[in-house]
Design a protein around this motif. Structure first.
Motif, PDB file in Angstrom:
ATOM      1  N   ASP A 106       0.828  -1.207   0.000  1.00 35.26           N
ATOM      2  CA  ASP A 106       0.000   0.000   0.000  1.00 35.26           C
ATOM      3  C   ASP A 106       0.863   1.258   0.000  1.00 35.26           C
ATOM      4  N   GLU A 107       0.614   2.141  -0.946  1.00 37.53           N
ATOM      5  CA  GLU A 107       1.375   3.385  -1.030  1.00 37.53           C
ATOM      6  C   GLU A 107       0.906   4.405  -0.001  1.00 37.53           C
ATOM      7  N   VAL A 108      -0.403   4.452   0.228  1.00 39.15           N
ATOM      8  CA  VAL A 108      -0.966   5.421   1.165  1.00 39.15           C
ATOM      9  C   VAL A 108      -1.655   4.682   2.310  1.00 39.15           C
ATOM     10  N   PRO A 109      -1.198   4.885   3.544  1.00 42.01           N
ATOM     11  CA  PRO A 109      -1.809   4.186   4.680  1.00 42.01           C
ATOM     12  C   PRO A 109      -3.084   4.882   5.141  1.00 42.01           C
ATOM     13  N   PRO A 110      -4.008   4.150   5.749  1.00 36.45           N
ATOM     14  CA  PRO A 110      -5.149   4.794   6.402  1.00 36.45           C
ATOM     15  C   PRO A 110      -4.622   5.711   7.506  1.00 36.45           C
ATOM     16  N   ALA A 111      -5.401   6.727   7.866  1.00 32.60           N
ATOM     17  CA  ALA A 111      -4.950   7.699   8.869  1.00 32.60           C
ATOM     18  C   ALA A 111      -4.522   7.036  10.172  1.00 32.60           C
ATOM     19  N   ILE A 112      -5.219   5.974  10.550  1.00 32.44           N
ATOM     20  CA  ILE A 112      -4.924   5.315  11.813  1.00 32.44           C
ATOM     21  C   ILE A 112      -3.519   4.708  11.834  1.00 32.44           C
ATOM     22  N   TYR A 113      -2.963   4.391  10.648  1.00 32.92           N
ATOM     23  CA  TYR A 113      -1.641   3.779  10.567  1.00 32.92           C
ATOM     24  C   TYR A 113      -0.588   4.724   9.988  1.00 32.92           C
ATOM     25  N   SER A 114      -0.888   6.003   9.906  1.00 35.44           N
ATOM     26  CA  SER A 114       0.036   6.946   9.264  1.00 35.44           C
ATOM     27  C   SER A 114       1.373   7.042  10.005  1.00 35.44           C
ATOM     28  N   GLU A 115       1.334   7.090  11.348  1.00 36.72           N
ATOM     29  CA  GLU A 115       2.581   7.190  12.109  1.00 36.72           C
ATOM     30  C   GLU A 115       3.389   5.906  12.008  1.00 36.72           C
ATOM     31  N   ALA A 116       2.707   4.767  12.054  1.00 29.52           N
ATOM     32  CA  ALA A 116       3.401   3.491  11.931  1.00 29.52           C
ATOM     33  C   ALA A 116       4.093   3.384  10.576  1.00 29.52           C
ATOM     34  N   ALA A 117       3.426   3.888   9.523  1.00 32.66           N
ATOM     35  CA  ALA A 117       3.981   3.822   8.174  1.00 32.66           C
ATOM     36  C   ALA A 117       5.267   4.628   8.064  1.00 32.66           C
ATOM     37  N   LYS A 118       5.339   5.750   8.774  1.00 31.01           N
ATOM     38  CA  LYS A 118       6.530   6.602   8.716  1.00 31.01           C
ATOM     39  C   LYS A 118       7.737   5.951   9.388  1.00 31.01           C
ATOM     40  N   SER A 119       7.502   4.926  10.191  1.00 30.80           N
ATOM     41  CA  SER A 119       8.586   4.291  10.936  1.00 30.80           C
ATOM     42  C   SER A 119       9.198   3.100  10.205  1.00 30.80           C
ATOM     43  N   VAL A 120       8.695   2.792   9.022  1.00 27.57           N
ATOM     44  CA  VAL A 120       9.180   1.620   8.282  1.00 27.57           C
ATOM     45  C   VAL A 120      10.398   1.977   7.432  1.00 27.57           C
ATOM     46  N   GLY A 121      11.425   1.128   7.523  1.00 28.62           N
ATOM     47  CA  GLY A 121      12.578   1.268   6.643  1.00 28.62           C
ATOM     48  C   GLY A 121      13.558   2.345   7.034  1.00 28.62           C
ATOM     49  N   ILE A 122      13.455   2.898   8.237  1.00 30.62           N
ATOM     50  CA  ILE A 122      14.383   3.938   8.679  1.00 30.62           C
ATOM     51  C   ILE A 122      14.974   3.550  10.029  1.00 30.62           C
ATOM     52  N   PRO A 123      16.169   4.070  10.379  1.00 28.58           N
ATOM     53  CA  PRO A 123      16.719   3.809  11.715  1.00 28.58           C
ATOM     54  C   PRO A 123      15.808   4.426  12.776  1.00 28.58           C
ATOM     55  N   LEU A 124      15.395   3.631  13.746  1.00 30.48           N
ATOM     56  CA  LEU A 124      14.486   4.117  14.782  1.00 30.48           C
ATOM     57  C   LEU A 124      15.213   4.441  16.088  1.00 30.48           C
ATOM     58  N   ALA A 125      16.198   3.642  16.443  1.00 28.81           N
ATOM     59  CA  ALA A 125      16.893   3.875  17.709  1.00 28.81           C
ATOM     60  C   ALA A 125      18.276   3.242  17.687  1.00 28.81           C
TER      61      ALA A 125
END
Length: 367
Positions: A106-125
């Motif tokens: 999915d290219e565009v996440p539902p609003a409820i998962y928007s923050e989770a989508a931004k955390s994929v594939g990037i260094p988190l901690a």
């Protein structure tokens, strides 16, 4: 020859007994350049009944966790970069359309998962742990900061024999109904159940040490009350798999007749081999999908009588995939948890009953 065979059998049996009584050193072993990947599955069903109205919320999250070891010092403390390669999420709440998001499709996440989508594939901690699994340092690099003080199951500081128990204390801060903060003392109990084929089986259970009478505080803590089993690869020095289960019922959190049933399961399994292609970070959508409006549906007081975690893992969106009386509802936001200091207390099983009596706790279940 018969005598020699009998002697060999006696010696073999004796060796087995000694092996059972022998102590084993459990410690995490990491090397610079290691990439540790695991599949993590979270399942939950929360059912709440308030003033005759019942609501059920079900959710499923499947993700691939990635730890890349950057540094290991002389004491064995390992520093790694934590990221999430991909996520597949699903949610269904009574009288509302289900929500889905798959970061690889999915290219565009539902609003409820928007923050989770931004955390994929990037260094988190950037996280540092010692050989016992205790958190030494954490630096947030992206995504939503985590308040978890326990990154890994805690291991004992000394060699232990089968049957030995050790403990990891924690101090959780929660809010009361009036908004005041309250500190709750807990501890995680670990017990070595067996060592077979190089795999140590460890049971774990959360115990609350602070007396709690307020049902609202129990709602805040409900997601912490897990118990389960850890499979630890002794030679490799890492968790091969683990399963934590939660099954709790709270009565009177919003009136005398209110009831919350919470059923949850977390499983994690090590993924062998080279890492797969990491999902790209979803682009920030120009127009986020709006939350769908509730759709009226016939009230159904009956709950499915059969349990099927497998269907939910496979992606079934059918409400009946969860056992009706198997819990689920909206839980209060996760309280912040301070960093845990100190070394887990190593306990001799022979002295455990006296210790538990002093703390006025029941001892963990033993197989």
């Amino acid at each position: 020859m018969r005598t020699l065979a009998t002697l060999a059998l006696v010696l073999a049996t004796s060796t087995m007994v000694l092996a059972d009584d022998a102590k084993v050193k459990l410690e995490y072993k990491f090397a610079v350049g290691d990439v540790i990947r695991s599949k993590v599955v979270h399942l939950s069903t929360v059912e709440t009944k308030i003033k005759g109205s019942t609501q059920t919320a079900q959710s499923r999250s499947i993700s691939t966790k990635n730890w890349k070891i950057q540094e290991v010092n002389a004491e064995g403390d390992a520093t790694f970069i934590h990221s999430v390669e991909n996520i597949d999420m699903w949610q269904k709440v009574t009288d509302r359309p289900e929500q889905r998001y798959n970061s690889e499709k999915d290219e565009v996440p539902p609003a409820i998962y928007s923050e989770a989508a931004k955390s994929v594939g990037i260094p988190l901690a950037k996280i540092t742990v010692d050989t016992m699994g205790r958190l030494v340092d954490r630096e947030q690099l992206g995504g939503t900061p985590s308040s978890e003080s326990q990154i890994l199951p805690i291991l004992p500081g000394e060699p232990v024999a089968v049957g030995a128990a050790w403990y990891s204390p924690d101090d959780i801060t929660v809010r009361t109904g009036s908004g005041a903060q309250k500190h709750i003392k807990t501890r995680q109990v670990f017990r070595l159940k067996s060592v077979t084929g190089g795999i140590a089986t460890i049971s774990t259970e959360t115990q609350i040490l602070t007396p709690i009478d307020d049902p609202m505080l129990k709602v805040e803590l409900i997601q912490k009350l897990t118990r389960g089993t850890i499979k630890f690869d002794v030679e490799a020095g890492r968790v091969a798999s683990q399963q934590l289960d939660l099954d709790e019922t709270i009565i009177g959190f919003q009136g005398e007749t209110s009831v919350m049933n919470y059923l949850g399961r977390m499983t994690e399994e090590l993924i062998p081999g080279a890492p797969a292609k990491v999902a790209a970070v979803p682009p920030a959508p120009k127009a986020m999908k709006e939350e769908p409006k509730p759709v009226a549906a016939p009230k159904n007081d009956k709950v499915a009588e059969t349990k099927s975690w497998d269907k939910l893992i496979e992606g079934s969106a059918e409400p009946e995939t969860f056992e009706a009386n198997e819990p689920a509802a909206k839980v209060a936001s996760k309280p912040e948890r301070p960093r845990v200091e100190g070394v887990p207390t190593l306990a001799d099983p022979a002295t455990k009953p006296a210790e538990e009596e002093e703390l006025k706790l029941s001892s963990p279940d033993q197989d």
